[in-house]
Design an enzyme around this catalytic site. Structure first.
Site, PDB file in Angstrom:
ATOM      1  N   ASP A  40      -9.958  -9.832   8.332  1.00  0.00           N
ATOM      2  CA  ASP A  40      -9.383  -8.486   8.135  1.00  0.00           C
ATOM      3  C   ASP A  40     -10.347  -7.338   8.434  1.00  0.00           C
ATOM      4  O   ASP A  40      -9.923  -6.326   8.966  1.00  0.00           O
ATOM      5  CB  ASP A  40      -8.871  -8.362   6.694  1.00  0.00           C
ATOM      6  N   TYR A  87      -1.369  -3.209  -7.043  1.00  0.00           N
ATOM      7  CA  TYR A  87      -1.195  -4.128  -5.925  1.00  0.00           C
ATOM      8  C   TYR A  87      -2.196  -3.955  -4.794  1.00  0.00           C
ATOM      9  O   TYR A  87      -2.476  -2.823  -4.371  1.00  0.00           O
ATOM     10  CB  TYR A  87       0.224  -3.960  -5.364  1.00  0.00           C
ATOM     11  N   GLY A  88      -2.678  -5.052  -4.285  1.00  0.00           N
ATOM     12  CA  GLY A  88      -3.391  -5.143  -3.017  1.00  0.00           C
ATOM     13  C   GLY A  88      -4.344  -4.006  -2.721  1.00  0.00           C
ATOM     14  O   GLY A  88      -5.223  -3.654  -3.505  1.00  0.00           O
ATOM     15  N   GLY A  89      -4.135  -3.442  -1.529  1.00  0.00           N
ATOM     16  CA  GLY A  89      -5.034  -2.407  -1.041  1.00  0.00           C
ATOM     17  C   GLY A  89      -5.104  -1.165  -1.928  1.00  0.00           C
ATOM     18  O   GLY A  89      -6.003  -0.346  -1.776  1.00  0.00           O
ATOM     19  N   THR A 144      -4.743 -13.035  10.455  1.00  0.00           N
ATOM     20  CA  THR A 144      -5.179 -14.238   9.752  1.00  0.00           C
ATOM     21  C   THR A 144      -4.893 -15.480  10.599  1.00  0.00           C
ATOM     22  O   THR A 144      -5.740 -16.383  10.695  1.00  0.00           O
ATOM     23  CB  THR A 144      -4.490 -14.327   8.376  1.00  0.00           C
ATOM     24  N   ARG A 185       1.760 -12.194  -0.723  1.00  0.00           N
ATOM     25  CA  ARG A 185       0.401 -12.522  -0.272  1.00  0.00           C
ATOM     26  C   ARG A 185      -0.169 -13.745  -0.974  1.00  0.00           C
ATOM     27  O   ARG A 185       0.216 -14.066  -2.096  1.00  0.00           O
ATOM     28  CB  ARG A 185      -0.523 -11.330  -0.586  1.00  0.00           C
ATOM     29  N   ARG A 233       0.839  -1.197   0.000  1.00  0.00           N
ATOM     30  CA  ARG A 233       0.000   0.000   0.000  1.00  0.00           C
ATOM     31  C   ARG A 233       0.870   1.241   0.000  1.00  0.00           C
ATOM     32  O   ARG A 233       1.933   1.259   0.609  1.00  0.00           O
ATOM     33  CB  ARG A 233      -0.910   0.027   1.227  1.00  0.00           C
ATOM     34  N   SER A 275      -1.947  -4.216  10.112  1.00  0.00           N
ATOM     35  CA  SER A 275      -1.650  -5.146   9.014  1.00  0.00           C
ATOM     36  C   SER A 275      -0.410  -5.965   9.355  1.00  0.00           C
ATOM     37  O   SER A 275       0.557  -5.440   9.904  1.00  0.00           O
ATOM     38  CB  SER A 275      -1.389  -4.373   7.724  1.00  0.00           C
ATOM     39  N   ALA A 276      -0.475  -7.236   8.990  1.00  0.00           N
ATOM     40  CA  ALA A 276       0.671  -8.135   9.152  1.00  0.00           C
ATOM     41  C   ALA A 276       1.103  -8.336  10.609  1.00  0.00           C
ATOM     42  O   ALA A 276       2.280  -8.412  10.932  1.00  0.00           O
ATOM     43  CB  ALA A 276       1.861  -7.664   8.302  1.00  0.00           C
ATOM     44  N   CYS A 277       0.129  -8.408  11.520  1.00  0.00           N
ATOM     45  CA  CYS A 277       0.412  -8.716  12.930  1.00  0.00           C
ATOM     46  C   CYS A 277      -0.221 -10.037  13.336  1.00  0.00           C
ATOM     47  O   CYS A 277      -0.389 -10.314  14.525  1.00  0.00           O
ATOM     48  CB  CYS A 277      -0.133  -7.630  13.841  1.00  0.00           C
ATOM     49  N   HIS A 298     -11.042  -2.491  11.192  1.00  0.00           N
ATOM     50  CA  HIS A 298      -9.964  -3.347  10.715  1.00  0.00           C
ATOM     51  C   HIS A 298      -9.820  -4.522  11.688  1.00  0.00           C
ATOM     52  O   HIS A 298      -8.878  -4.582  12.460  1.00  0.00           O
ATOM     53  CB  HIS A 298      -8.686  -2.502  10.668  1.00  0.00           C
ATOM     54  N   LYS A 338      -9.629  -2.016   1.473  1.00  0.00           N
ATOM     55  CA  LYS A 338      -9.352  -0.911   2.398  1.00  0.00           C
ATOM     56  C   LYS A 338     -10.099   0.358   1.983  1.00  0.00           C
ATOM     57  O   LYS A 338     -10.570   1.109   2.833  1.00  0.00           O
ATOM     58  CB  LYS A 338      -7.852  -0.645   2.457  1.00  0.00           C
TER      59      LYS A 338
END
Ligand code: SAT
Ligand code: MN
Length: 662
Positions: A348, A272-274, A328, A445, A123, A323-325, A301, A281
């Site tokens: 998420d 990419y992604g978000g 999932t 990802r 992002r 994010s990324a903590c 979130h 997002k």
């Protein structure tokens, strides 16, 4: 022949001309002088595009005019209205393989690998804007001389300029895909519909996994309004410069703009992604939070999980982490304690609303997981590993010579012997050892359908949502913050959310591993003034007809003096959730401390864990807390300033007092 031109004032100073010919109608949003009103010769050339899938006549007048307007502006060669079918997906994937944007991963079923331009891997928070007339609606006024970090405001005029220097003609030579998508189950009263226009087939294939797309969404939409999303990779054809890695993007001109007044998102330059999957997002969090404030609900979130204890009682928990903590991993946890079962509703985003009985209920607006690959393994998240065996798009992971995937932390025994690894940067025969040369990008990802997850909760698509009993905040805090604590009250819980800090991760463009403020794990995702956001949360707590869930804070990432994690995490986190559930039932298993309520001695089951210093794990010191208060005070003063509700100042001074009394 052009028969008529009307000049209208459209969004933010863009003059819109509507030209009518005897057979055709085109609408463009380009800058033209008001004096041109009524002239019939400004469109000397009509532009043509072919509709290659579906037909404009199947669209409602609102959708059609949005599509025609933007097609006229972006000038694609073709327009493809997505129907969401298998056959369509197959054709898109074929196109992507031909253009080398996807490679097959024959070790699995219908799995694909995308490798991006290395400049387009996360992002772009610094290029992400909210466009409103009044800056204060969007972001608190920071202290003088301080750069505001809570939502990036862009003035309408500046936005119009940025827009005009990017979008006209940006899809030349490409196909514009029209993606009707639903956030939440199609037809649910809690769901919302968007239309994303994009020139990236990768985005279509990913949106197909992450949201519900296609014909039935259009049917469900009928004549109603929708969230508008315009996305372009910003590389019209013929190319002026060669692509890097076959991945079209325009890193120098990235702009991800949200225009709440028009319910619109315009994203340029990143695939990419978000930045490009606009349902996630941009819609579900940034515009969603604004809708939530307007309509009395919450777009957060947060993961949502269901947990059943040995007594057979099931409860649902929502949890916010940056994010990324590990959201999932927690959402798909395999509990280590016998008798416990965790089921996943979402990993998420949570849309939450109180029902008529005052019970908070949540839906997951998404239909897939866009999870961080590195660190995912049969040890850490066997459920995710099972989920991604088919119909998955991997981005920026490494691949093995037998057509499989590879990343840091994957189980080495899943990798067949004698294979070679090609890194995400296309380095063949990649060898481990150099921490600067990873096999997979740290933000690589998997994009995989939620319905494939073996532990999806039976109610995950329930249109009424699931009842939420507890809200957990958390972050990566190597020091000082206890493994678990409970807020004293709703107001204190809101303060706990507002005070969240966490070590930076690879999900955005940040470089260093510093502890950053990330209130409610929403810092990159606030759609409106953070002070007003806190007020919105506080206002819910003052409504006596609502049952407020208890609020907790966890920190799985505390380290000891040798830099080692003090808590095993993953499946063992169920021990902490067990305590949370006991507290939800008001069991007498907590003791008061300065920071909040922590487990009484022996209240957390640590049996079989070996050497765990639970006392130390839930301890904090007066010195640490006082320093934390100083940091928070500075942050609140600098960033939120006069917009911080008094209740938060009070909570801060209460915490300071409790810390000094320790
Ligand atoms: O790239 S995304 O924004 O979708 C992932 C994340 O930051 O959680
Ligand atoms: Mn996220």
């Amino acid at each position: 022949m052009v028969t008529k031109i009307i000049v209208q004032n459209s969004a933010y100073g863009l003059l819109r001309c509507i030209c009518k010919t005897s057979t055709n109608r085109c609408i463009t949003s380009r800058k033209i002088a008001p004096s041109l009103q009524g002239r019939t010769d400004i469109h000397s050339q009509k532009r043509y595009y072919t509709v290659v899938n579906g037909s404009l006549s199947e669209l409602s007048p609102l959708v059609r005019s949005y599509v025609e307007d933007k097609a006229q502006l972006c000038e694609p060669d073709k327009v493809h209205i997505c129907d969401g079918s298998e056959a369509e997906n197959k054709r898109l994937v074929d196109t992507l393989v031909k253009s080398k944007m996807l490679q097959p991963l024959p070790k699995y079923e219908n799995c694909w690998l995308a490798l991006t331009d290395p400049r387009d891997v996360a992002r772009m928070e610094s290029k992400t804007y909210i466009v409103t007339d009044d800056k204060r609606t969007t972001t608190p006024t920071p202290m003088e001389g301080v750069d505001g970090k809570l939502a990036k405001w862009l003035a309408p005029e500046e936005y119009a300029e940025k827009f005009q220097s990017r979008f006209p003609g940006c899809m030349k030579g490409r196909t514009m895909y029209v993606i009707p998508f639903s956030m939440g189950p199609v037809g649910s009263p809690l769901s919302k519909i968007g239309i994303e226009l994009t020139d990236s087939a990768y985005v279509v294939a990913s949106m197909r996994i992450m949201t519900r797309i296609g014909k039935d969404v259009l049917e469900s939409l009928g004549e109603q309004t929708f969230i508008k999303g315009l996305h372009s990779v910003g590389r019209p054809l013929p190319l002026s410069e060669e692509l890097v890695n076959h991945w079209p993007c325009n890193p120098d001109k990235v702009m991800v703009a949200h225009i709440p007044r028009d319910n619109e998102i315009c994203s340029f330059g990143s695939g990419y992604g978000g930045n490009s999957l606009l349902g996630k997002k941009c819609f579900a969090l940034r515009l969603g939070s604004i809708l939530g404030q307007r309509e009395g609900w919450l777009a957060e979130h947060m993961l949502i999980l269901g947990i059943t204890g040995p007594d057979g009682v099931k409860k649902y928990i929502a949890a916010a982490f940056p994010s990324a903590c590990g959201k999932t991993n927690l959402a798909m946890m395999t509990p280590s304690l016998p008798g416990f079962k965790v089921e996943c509703v979402g990993d998420d985003i949570a849309w939450m609303r109180f029902d008529s009985k005052g019970q908070l209920r949540a839906i997951n607006p998404e239909a897939g997981f866009f999870g961080v690959a590195p660190g995912t393994s049969m040890q850490t998240n066997p459920i995710a590993m099972k989920t991604i065996q088919s119909n998955t798009i991997f981005t920026n992971v490494a691949k093995t010579s037998d057509g499989g995937v590879y990343w840091e932390g994957i189980d080495e025994d899943q990798v067949s012997p004698n294979v070679t690894i090609t890194s995400w940067k296309n380095e063949e025969n990649w060898q481990p050892g150099d921490p600067k040369n990873l096999a997979a990008h740290a933000n690589s990802r998997f994009c995989t359908p939620a319905k494939q997850c073996p532990i999806m909760d039976p109610a995950w698509e329930d249109s009424a949502g699931v009842p939420i009993s507890a809200i957990i905040f958390g972050g990566r805090r190597p020091e000082g913050i206890p493994l678990i604590y409970e807020a004293f009250t709703w107001q204190h819980g809101v303060f706990v959310g507002a005070s969240m800090r966490s070590e930076a991760t690879a999900a955005a463009e940040h470089k260093k591993k510093v502890v950053m403020h990330d209130p409610f794990a929403m810092r990159p995702f606030f759609g409106y003034n953070f002070g007003d956001y806190i007020k919105h949360w506080l206002s819910l707590g003052t409504n006596p007809s609502l049952t407020m869930p208890k609020i907790f804070h966890v920190n799985w990432f505390r380290k000891n003096s040798e830099g080692k994690f003090m808590w095993p995490g993953f499946g063992e986190n169920v021990r902490i959730l067990q305590w949370v559930l006991e507290r939800v039932d008001n069991k007498d298993v907590a003791r008061e401390t300065a920071i909040g309520l922590v487990p009484k001695d022996d209240a957390v089951n640590t049996e079989g864990l070996g050497d765990i210093d639970m006392k130390e794990l839930v301890t904090t010191t007066s010195e640490f807390l006082t320093k934390e208060c100083d940091t928070l005070e500075k942050y609140f003063k600098e960033q939120v300033n006069t917009d911080l509700p008094d209740e938060m100042w009070k909570e801060l001074s209460d915490l300071r007092r409790r810390a000094s009394d320790m």
